[in-house]
Design an enzyme around this catalytic site. Structure first.
Site, PDB file in Angstrom:
ATOM      1  N   HIS A  20      28.304   7.201  75.015  1.00 32.89           N
ATOM      2  CA  HIS A  20      28.467   8.436  74.253  1.00 32.89           C
ATOM      3  C   HIS A  20      29.834   9.042  74.472  1.00 32.89           C
ATOM      4  O   HIS A  20      30.546   8.682  75.389  1.00 32.89           O
ATOM      5  CB  HIS A  20      27.364   9.424  74.600  1.00 32.89           C
ATOM      6  CG  HIS A  20      26.033   8.812  74.376  1.00 32.89           C
ATOM      7  ND1 HIS A  20      25.466   8.726  73.145  1.00 32.89           N
ATOM      8  CD2 HIS A  20      25.206   8.160  75.226  1.00 32.89           C
ATOM      9  CE1 HIS A  20      24.330   8.069  73.234  1.00 32.89           C
ATOM     10  NE2 HIS A  20      24.146   7.708  74.484  1.00 32.89           N
ATOM     11  N   ASP A  68      21.614  -0.409  74.581  1.00 33.65           N
ATOM     12  CA  ASP A  68      20.828   0.392  75.534  1.00 33.65           C
ATOM     13  C   ASP A  68      19.679   1.167  74.910  1.00 33.65           C
ATOM     14  O   ASP A  68      18.565   1.131  75.404  1.00 33.65           O
ATOM     15  CB  ASP A  68      21.742   1.334  76.339  1.00 33.65           C
ATOM     16  CG  ASP A  68      22.819   1.997  75.497  1.00 33.65           C
ATOM     17  OD1 ASP A  68      22.699   1.996  74.265  1.00 33.65           O
ATOM     18  OD2 ASP A  68      23.782   2.518  76.079  1.00 33.65           O
ATOM     19  N   TYR A 116      29.967   8.174  63.435  1.00 31.90           N
ATOM     20  CA  TYR A 116      31.003   7.934  64.437  1.00 31.90           C
ATOM     21  C   TYR A 116      31.198   6.457  64.765  1.00 31.90           C
ATOM     22  O   TYR A 116      32.198   6.082  65.345  1.00 31.90           O
ATOM     23  CB  TYR A 116      30.753   8.769  65.690  1.00 31.90           C
ATOM     24  CG  TYR A 116      29.564   8.365  66.567  1.00 31.90           C
ATOM     25  CD1 TYR A 116      29.417   7.080  67.062  1.00 31.90           C
ATOM     26  CD2 TYR A 116      28.615   9.307  66.938  1.00 31.90           C
ATOM     27  CE1 TYR A 116      28.346   6.729  67.877  1.00 31.90           C
ATOM     28  CE2 TYR A 116      27.546   8.973  67.757  1.00 31.90           C
ATOM     29  CZ  TYR A 116      27.417   7.674  68.220  1.00 31.90           C
ATOM     30  OH  TYR A 116      26.373   7.340  69.023  1.00 31.90           O
TER      31      TYR A 116
HETATM   32  N1  LIG Z   1      17.076   4.717  84.144  1.00 31.92           N
HETATM   33  C1  LIG Z   1      17.535   4.659  82.885  1.00 31.92           C
HETATM   34  N2  LIG Z   1      18.823   4.344  82.654  1.00 31.92           N
HETATM   35  C2  LIG Z   1      19.295   4.354  81.377  1.00 31.92           C
HETATM   36  C3  LIG Z   1      18.445   4.650  80.291  1.00 31.92           C
HETATM   37  C4  LIG Z   1      17.068   4.929  80.567  1.00 31.92           C
HETATM   38  O1  LIG Z   1      16.257   5.153  79.649  1.00 31.92           O
HETATM   39  N3  LIG Z   1      16.670   4.931  81.866  1.00 31.92           N
HETATM   40  N4  LIG Z   1      18.969   4.701  79.023  1.00 31.92           N
HETATM   41  C5  LIG Z   1      20.209   4.031  78.706  1.00 31.92           C
HETATM   42  C6  LIG Z   1      20.788   4.565  77.462  1.00 31.92           C
HETATM   43  S1  LIG Z   1      19.807   4.542  76.050  1.00 31.92           S
HETATM   44  C7  LIG Z   1      22.054   5.012  77.372  1.00 31.92           C
HETATM   45  S2  LIG Z   1      22.670   5.508  75.838  1.00 31.92           S
HETATM   46  C8  LIG Z   1      22.940   4.999  78.555  1.00 31.92           C
HETATM   47  C9  LIG Z   1      23.985   6.107  78.586  1.00 31.92           C
HETATM   48  O2  LIG Z   1      24.850   5.863  79.632  1.00 31.92           O
HETATM   49  P1  LIG Z   1      26.414   6.151  79.541  1.00 31.92           P
HETATM   50  O3  LIG Z   1      26.919   5.805  78.233  1.00 31.92           O
HETATM   51  O4  LIG Z   1      27.048   5.497  80.707  1.00 31.92           O
HETATM   52  O5  LIG Z   1      26.420   7.740  79.784  1.00 31.92           O
HETATM   53  P2  LIG Z   1      27.240   8.905  79.109  1.00 31.92           P
HETATM   54  O6  LIG Z   1      26.854  10.126  79.828  1.00 31.92           O
HETATM   55  O7  LIG Z   1      27.042   8.877  77.655  1.00 31.92           O
HETATM   56  O8  LIG Z   1      28.744   8.558  79.470  1.00 31.92           O
HETATM   57  C10 LIG Z   1      29.803   9.170  78.808  1.00 31.92           C
HETATM   58  C11 LIG Z   1      31.071   9.070  79.638  1.00 31.92           C
HETATM   59  O9  LIG Z   1      32.199   9.142  78.787  1.00 31.92           O
HETATM   60  C12 LIG Z   1      33.017  10.235  79.163  1.00 31.92           C
HETATM   61  N5  LIG Z   1      33.559  10.835  77.947  1.00 31.92           N
HETATM   62  C13 LIG Z   1      32.857  11.464  76.981  1.00 31.92           C
HETATM   63  N6  LIG Z   1      33.669  11.920  76.016  1.00 31.92           N
HETATM   64  C14 LIG Z   1      34.923  11.567  76.374  1.00 31.92           C
HETATM   65  C15 LIG Z   1      36.211  11.778  75.767  1.00 31.92           C
HETATM   66  O10 LIG Z   1      36.364  12.430  74.743  1.00 31.92           O
HETATM   67  N7  LIG Z   1      37.274  11.238  76.417  1.00 31.92           N
HETATM   68  C16 LIG Z   1      37.155  10.557  77.593  1.00 31.92           C
HETATM   69  N8  LIG Z   1      38.253  10.039  78.152  1.00 31.92           N
HETATM   70  N9  LIG Z   1      35.952  10.373  78.195  1.00 31.92           N
HETATM   71  C17 LIG Z   1      34.862  10.874  77.599  1.00 31.92           C
HETATM   72  C18 LIG Z   1      32.073  11.178  79.895  1.00 31.92           C
HETATM   73  O11 LIG Z   1      32.771  12.045  80.717  1.00 31.92           O
HETATM   74  C19 LIG Z   1      31.184  10.199  80.631  1.00 31.92           C
HETATM   75  O12 LIG Z   1      31.805   9.750  81.815  1.00 31.92           O
HETATM   76  O13 LIG Z   1      22.130   5.085  79.735  1.00 31.92           O
HETATM   77  C20 LIG Z   1      21.228   4.015  79.842  1.00 31.92           C
HETATM   78  N10 LIG Z   1      20.622   4.086  81.155  1.00 31.92           N
HETATM   79  N1  LIG Z   2      18.050  15.827  76.239  1.00 28.90           N
HETATM   80  C1  LIG Z   2      18.479  14.584  75.970  1.00 28.90           C
HETATM   81  N2  LIG Z   2      18.219  14.020  74.772  1.00 28.90           N
HETATM   82  C2  LIG Z   2      18.618  12.753  74.519  1.00 28.90           C
HETATM   83  C3  LIG Z   2      19.332  11.993  75.478  1.00 28.90           C
HETATM   84  C4  LIG Z   2      19.611  12.617  76.731  1.00 28.90           C
HETATM   85  O1  LIG Z   2      20.234  12.019  77.619  1.00 28.90           O
HETATM   86  N3  LIG Z   2      19.155  13.897  76.940  1.00 28.90           N
HETATM   87  N4  LIG Z   2      19.724  10.711  75.197  1.00 28.90           N
HETATM   88  C5  LIG Z   2      19.751  10.277  73.814  1.00 28.90           C
HETATM   89  C6  LIG Z   2      19.771   8.808  73.760  1.00 28.90           C
HETATM   90  S1  LIG Z   2      21.234   8.022  74.136  1.00 28.90           S
HETATM   91  C7  LIG Z   2      18.701   8.070  73.405  1.00 28.90           C
HETATM   92  S2  LIG Z   2      18.822   6.374  73.344  1.00 28.90           S
HETATM   93  C8  LIG Z   2      17.420   8.726  73.070  1.00 28.90           C
HETATM   94  C9  LIG Z   2      16.258   8.031  73.738  1.00 28.90           C
HETATM   95  O2  LIG Z   2      15.071   8.453  73.195  1.00 28.90           O
HETATM   96  P1  LIG Z   2      13.728   7.810  73.754  1.00 28.90           P
HETATM   97  O3  LIG Z   2      13.947   6.396  74.079  1.00 28.90           O
HETATM   98  O4  LIG Z   2      12.643   8.143  72.810  1.00 28.90           O
HETATM   99  O5  LIG Z   2      13.576   8.699  75.086  1.00 28.90           O
HETATM  100  P2  LIG Z   2      13.191   8.374  76.603  1.00 28.90           P
HETATM  101  O6  LIG Z   2      13.409   9.672  77.305  1.00 28.90           O
HETATM  102  O7  LIG Z   2      13.844   7.194  77.151  1.00 28.90           O
HETATM  103  O8  LIG Z   2      11.663   8.069  76.548  1.00 28.90           O
HETATM  104  C10 LIG Z   2      10.712   8.914  75.901  1.00 28.90           C
HETATM  105  C11 LIG Z   2       9.453   8.996  76.693  1.00 28.90           C
HETATM  106  O9  LIG Z   2       8.987   7.694  77.003  1.00 28.90           O
HETATM  107  C12 LIG Z   2       8.334   7.735  78.249  1.00 28.90           C
HETATM  108  N5  LIG Z   2       8.248   6.403  78.837  1.00 28.90           N
HETATM  109  C13 LIG Z   2       9.149   5.797  79.619  1.00 28.90           C
HETATM  110  N6  LIG Z   2       8.718   4.565  79.972  1.00 28.90           N
HETATM  111  C14 LIG Z   2       7.516   4.404  79.403  1.00 28.90           C
HETATM  112  C15 LIG Z   2       6.568   3.349  79.403  1.00 28.90           C
HETATM  113  O10 LIG Z   2       6.758   2.293  80.010  1.00 28.90           O
HETATM  114  N7  LIG Z   2       5.443   3.534  78.651  1.00 28.90           N
HETATM  115  C16 LIG Z   2       5.195   4.681  77.959  1.00 28.90           C
HETATM  116  N8  LIG Z   2       4.069   4.767  77.265  1.00 28.90           N
HETATM  117  N9  LIG Z   2       6.064   5.706  77.976  1.00 28.90           N
HETATM  118  C17 LIG Z   2       7.204   5.563  78.678  1.00 28.90           C
HETATM  119  C18 LIG Z   2       9.150   8.705  79.059  1.00 28.90           C
HETATM  120  O11 LIG Z   2       8.369   9.281  80.099  1.00 28.90           O
HETATM  121  C19 LIG Z   2       9.609   9.710  78.033  1.00 28.90           C
HETATM  122  O12 LIG Z   2       8.798  10.872  78.038  1.00 28.90           O
HETATM  123  O13 LIG Z   2      17.408  10.081  73.486  1.00 28.90           O
HETATM  124  C20 LIG Z   2      18.547  10.808  73.047  1.00 28.90           C
HETATM  125  N10 LIG Z   2      18.317  12.193  73.316  1.00 28.90           N
HETATM  126 MO   LIG Z   3      20.897   5.662  74.252  1.00 29.95          MO
END
Ligand SMILES: Nc1nc2c(c(=O)[nH]1)N[C@H]1C(S)=C(S)[C@@H](COP(=O)(O)OP(=O)(O)OC[C@H]3O[C@@H](n4cnc5c(=O)[nH]c(N)nc54)[C@H](O)[C@@H]3O)O[C@H]1N2
Ligand SMILES: Nc1nc2c(c(=O)[nH]1)N[C@H]1C(S)=C(S)[C@@H](COP(=O)(O)OP(=O)(O)OC[C@H]3O[C@@H](n4cnc5c(=O)[nH]c(N)nc54)[C@H](O)[C@@H]3O)O[C@H]1N2
Ligand SMILES: [Mo]
Length: 861
Positions: A137, A167, A397
């Site tokens: 992001h 991811d 984007y």
């Molecule tokens: N346990 C667990 N882990 C997960 C997930 C989960 O469900 N469970 N979900 C996964 C998913 S879906 C996602 S999307 C990832 C997200 O994981 P990441 O993509 O690693 O997390 P972000 O917080 O989006 O990282 C954004 C980084 O970019 C930098 N940044 C943002 N804007 C700018 C900018 O304008 N300029 C510069 N130079 N830097 C910038 C921010 O400061 C930050 O360091 O995590 C994954 N990890």
């Molecule tokens: N506030 C906030 N909103 C976000 C984000 C954020 O970092 N913060 N991230 C954004 C991004 S990058 C993404 S990809 C989306 C993700 O959106 P989602 O993938 O829909 O969100 P998650 O929080 O990963 O999961 C939703 C729910 O699934 C449940 N869950 C996890 N594992 C399991 C499982 O094994 N079985 C079942 N039945 N349930 C399970 C979790 O407890 C959670 O309540 O959200 C986006 N929105």
């Molecule tokens: Mo994501």
């Protein structure tokens, strides 16, 4: 106070009005946009004798409400910095990264060091020896986005891209895509007009791994909240299946099921068992619109393996009583039911788990049995599918921005053509499929071990087969990595088994590390040179609310209005920080690439203007008006326009009539059918049969596979607690966390302890806590063989005994001893999950759940 002027800008949590004291050059406040009479009218939906229309304003998330505190954060990087014991011409002391401190240097010095290193490495090793990647992001804005500003520079300079794994999609991408195609949507289904369909026809919604009140689909703030209240008002029943009693369940649930983590596919199999044995499914649809049902039934009924997947078996696996499984199955089949599988209609933490691909595939099988696409029956989580005019073009984007790298964006073709009618886009052979690649989940192994093999180049949106392609590092003829140009610094909080990322920096195998970041946190603490970037409130940009097209077409249908915003530069960059575009422009100068990078000297505002003219905006508003007003509301389609609900065409065996991008004509017959081999929804996957029919981790016949990190695992005895770690409620991944932002004040985000530290929260059932002598807000060590994290305990019955809950995405990293080899007290709980790919033939993360033990932690003096 001086003169106050209202600006417009945008964030990952909604567009905003920003009040600025222009004389002092200070942001005072930001707030949601109120629409006026002059703005295009809102949609109206007639359903069951009522008319529904949304509030005429935008919404914002907590992270956006706390944005000002992040801009003025004491953690901002205000000057370029050099690690004190790093000397590019002498001792580099790589092993001290993360331990040695920093000294302030001038921009000239910083840019000279970085550009000299780029030139040296390109000469001696070739451009492929420069590794770069951003995080998933970015601060909001199409021009400043990583696909745009960063890729334009890197493609010119030459680099090896650390490919992102899909991811958000994992299980849908590596699994679901094989049952229904949708590769251009990375395995998720289309969602057109499902709000109207849901309001008019749906009787029940099963939210399975979905918490829209927390996740808001994505980027769309609380736009969909009114919809769920309307649905409740209409008497629509809402069921939640989630190990955690999530926040949407708390508001809307008629019933909550908490399956044992890793067993969702088993629950689905026993629901299917009830439907098959009791004849509770759409037999005609299954006969005509699906493929492989009979073979799959043999698996469900136990003809294949002697184990009927009946509710009793389901109870043993999931812990949910057999009678409740039966009741759920019968209730579901008796009514028109939407399956909210994940928060966006697709996604869900369950897709990012060890059995993620089978969960996603099972969801497809269930909805196929009930007639997906018929009125009121679909995969839909209430977050997408509001009425809007998809014919009005404005890119997302991920469509390439000023780079227009068509190879690394799913939709650059449409935008690149419009954006670069009179000037040139830039692509780079190293960053093409034939070039060198590294999965970002294996950056540590690439550096530390220097050798890798895997299948699939991260996102495989182009076609299903791209998943099967084999890659190796180093790619034939390419050098190993010599320099890591990290943009952002979140991976220790967000990737898998993340102590690896700290270890990776502390080795001579990596001679040079640069970090370009806004805040001093996470990986920035490991760089040799730190380049301070500014936020989008300190530069110009342009964007649309929640539009991430390029990843997912038409995601603005999450919002109640299509809001396109001129992101005005509200204040000057703080300290000596610069916009990312300016940093790359300066570097380009030193590399002799300035003319090309800036396209003859364009400023960020020049690019924004060029972007404006490459969209349909000029059809609705002049540049001058837009520049003054700062936003534009795209009018809806005329009321008389026919709605085209997702997959209705498929259910009725017609040509596709939705505005979706795919499938490509050669993957369909006469524009009918899906992208699968059979053109139908598949219970047995034709693409997997073709690829590796014996892969038991991703078998052609959709099935329940025991989790490799679950209650059947050998290490479950040593680590008896199963943790679920989904996306944080208050921050947006690392955005908003730490930085001493206002989010820290929220007691459900972090807990302030006597030592002045704000600890990450770990939720556990009071019974599990009592058994370990743990009380509310005690500090605890959460650990397994992969690492340890110090958290604050929160005792709650929102998880059953044996299950724990925490959120991922801590922004900082604070090892209490040697980095990479000691407990972290910032809260990087992704230390504890496994780096293993979801299955042996995919390169997806199973980040979301893992086994741990927990014990009381004596506070450090
Ligand atoms: N346990 C667990 N882990 C997960 C997930 C989960 O469900 N469970 N979900 C996964 C998913 S879906 C996602 S999307 C990832 C997200 O994981 P990441 O993509 O690693 O997390 P972000 O917080 O989006 O990282 C954004 C980084 O970019 C930098 N940044 C943002 N804007 C700018 C900018 O304008 N300029 C510069 N130079 N830097 C910038 C921010 O400061 C930050 O360091 O995590 C994954 N990890
Ligand atoms: N506030 C906030 N909103 C976000 C984000 C954020 O970092 N913060 N991230 C954004 C991004 S990058 C993404 S990809 C989306 C993700 O959106 P989602 O993938 O829909 O969100 P998650 O929080 O990963 O999961 C939703 C729910 O699934 C449940 N869950 C996890 N594992 C399991 C499982 O094994 N079985 C079942 N039945 N349930 C399970 C979790 O407890 C959670 O309540 O959200 C986006 N929105
Ligand atoms: Mo994501």
């Amino acid at each position: 106070m001086g003169k106050i002027k209202r600006f417009t800008n945008g964030t990952t949590g909604g567009p905003v009005f920003v009040d600025v004291d222009v004389e002092a050059g200070k942001i005072l406040r930001m707030y949601p946009m109120e629409l006026t009479e002059e703005d295009a009218p809102s949609w109206e939906i007639e359903a069951r004798g009522k008319t529904f229309t949304p509030p005429r304003k935008t919404t914002i998330t907590p992270v956006t409400a706390a944005w000002k505190s992040q801009i003025y954060s004491p953690k901002r990087l205000l000057y370029p910095m050099k690690r004190v014991d790093f000397d590019p011409d002498g001792e580099r002391n790589e092993e001290n990264r993360g331990s040695s401190g920093y000294e302030r240097i001038s921009w000239d010095e910083a840019l000279d060091i970085v550009s000299k290193e780029i030139i040296r490495i390109k000469r001696d090793y070739g451009p492929g020896a420069i590794l770069s990647t951003a995080s998933s992001h970015h601060l909001w804005g199409n021009v400043g986005y990583r696909f745009s500003t960063l890729f334009r520079f890197m493609n010119l300079a030459g680099f090896t891209y650390a490919d992102h794994n899909p991811d958000s999609w994992e299980g849908w991408h590596w699994g679901g895509m094989h049952n229904w195609g949708f590769s251009w949507r990375l395995g998720n289904p289309e969602q057109y007009d499902l709000l109207e369909d849901g309001l008019q026809n749906t009787e029940m919604i099963v939210f399975w791994s979905a918490d829209p009140e927390t996740n808001n689909g994505i980027y769309s703030a609380f736009e969909s909240t009114p919809r769920r209240f309307w649905l409740k008002e209409l008497g629509v029943k809402m069921i939640f299946i989630d190990p955690y009693y999530n926040h949407s369940a708390r508001l809307y649930a008629d019933k909550w099921f908490s399956p044992r983590i890793g067993t969702d596919a088993a629950l689905a199999a026993s629901i299917a068992y009830v439907w098959i044995t009791e004849g509770l499914y759409d037999k005609e649809y299954v006969a005509t619109r699906t493929h492989g049902f009979e073979r799959w039934s043999e698996y469900i009924l136990g003809i294949e393996d002697g184990i009927p997947k009946d509710p009793k078996w389901g109870e043993n696996e999931t812990g949910i009583p057999a009678r409740e499984i039966k009741a759920l199955a019968r209730d579901w089949a008796a009514q028109k039911t939407m399956l909210g599988a994940g928060g966006l209609g697709g996604w869900g933490g369950a897709c990012r788990a060890t059995t993620g691909n089978e969960w996603a595939r099972m969801m497809i099988c269930l909805i196929a049995m009930q007639g997906m696409g018929k009125p009121g029956i679909n995969i839909w989580s209430t977050t997408q599918g509001a009425p809007c005019d998809e014919g009005f073009f404005f890119p997302g984007y991920a469509e390439g921005g000023i780079a227009c790298d068509t190879g690394n964006s799913a939709a650059g073709y449409e935008f690149a053509y419009r954006m670069f009618a009179n000037s040139r886009p830039v692509t780079n052979p190293v960053n093409s499929p034939q070039g060198q690649h590294i999965p970002r989940l294996r950056i540590p192994e690439a550096i530390l071990e220097g050798k890798l093999e895997w299948r699939g180049k991260g996102f495989c949106g182009a076609n299903v087969e791209a998943q099967f392609q084999k890659y190796e590092y180093p790619a034939p003829g390419y050098s190993k990595i010599q320099m890591y140009y990290r943009y952002g610094g979140s991976f220790i909080g967000t990737m898998t088994e993340t102590a690896r990322y700290a270890k990776m920096y502390r080795t001579k195998n990596l001679p040079f590390a640069v970090n370009q970041s806004i805040w001093f946190e996470g990986e920035a603490r490991f760089a040799d040179i730190i380049l301070p970037a500014c936020t989008n409130f300190e530069r110009w940009d342009i964007s649309e609310f929640a539009n991430c097209s390029g990843y997912i077409p038409h995601t603005y249908s999450q919002c109640n209005h299509r809001v396109i915003t001129l992101q005005k530069k509200c204040i000057e960059p703080l300290g000596e920080s610069k916009s990312d575009y300016e940093i790359f422009s300066e570097l380009s100068k030193r590399l002799g690439l300035w003319e090309m990078y800036t396209d003859g000297g364009k400023t960020d505002l020049d690019w924004v203007k060029q972007h404006f003219y490459a969209t349909d905006l000029p059809k609705g508003i002049t540049w001058e008006e837009f520049f003054e007003k700062g936003y534009y509301i795209v009018p809806n389609k005329p009321k008389t326009a026919k709605s085209t609900p997702a997959m209705r065409w498929f259910a009725e065996d017609r040509e596709i009539d939705t505005p979706d991008w795919g499938p490509m004509p050669h993957e369909q017959v006469k524009r009918k059918g899906l992208q699968t081999g059979s053109g139908k929804l598949e219970f047995v996957s034709t693409s997997l049969t073709r690829f590796d029919p014996d892969d038991m981790e991703r078998h052609p016949v959709t099935r329940y596979i025991e989790s490799w990190e679950g209650h059947h695992s050998a290490h479950a005895a040593k680590y008896p607690l199963q943790a679920v770690a989904p996306h944080p409620r208050f921050s947006f991944h690392t955005m908003g966390d730490c930085k001493e932002s206002h989010l820290n004040e929220l007691r459900d985000h972090r807990v302030l302890k006597e030592d002045g530290y704000r600890y990450w929260i770990w939720r556990l059932n009071p019974k599990d806590a009592a058994a370990r002598g743990i009380k509310q807000h005690d500090l605890i060590k959460v650990y397994n063989d992969r690492g340890a994290v110090i958290c604050a305990a929160q005792l709650t019955e929102r998880v059953p005994p044996g299950t724990c809950h925490t959120y991922e995405s801590c922004a900082d990293y604070q090892p209490i001893g040697e980095p990479g080899n000691s407990p972290d007290r910032a809260g990087c709980i992704n230390h504890l999950n496994s780096k293993r790919f979801m299955t042996k033939n995919s390169c997806g993360m199973a980040a979301n759940s893992y086994l741990v033990e927990v014990e009381k932690w004596e506070e450090m003096k």
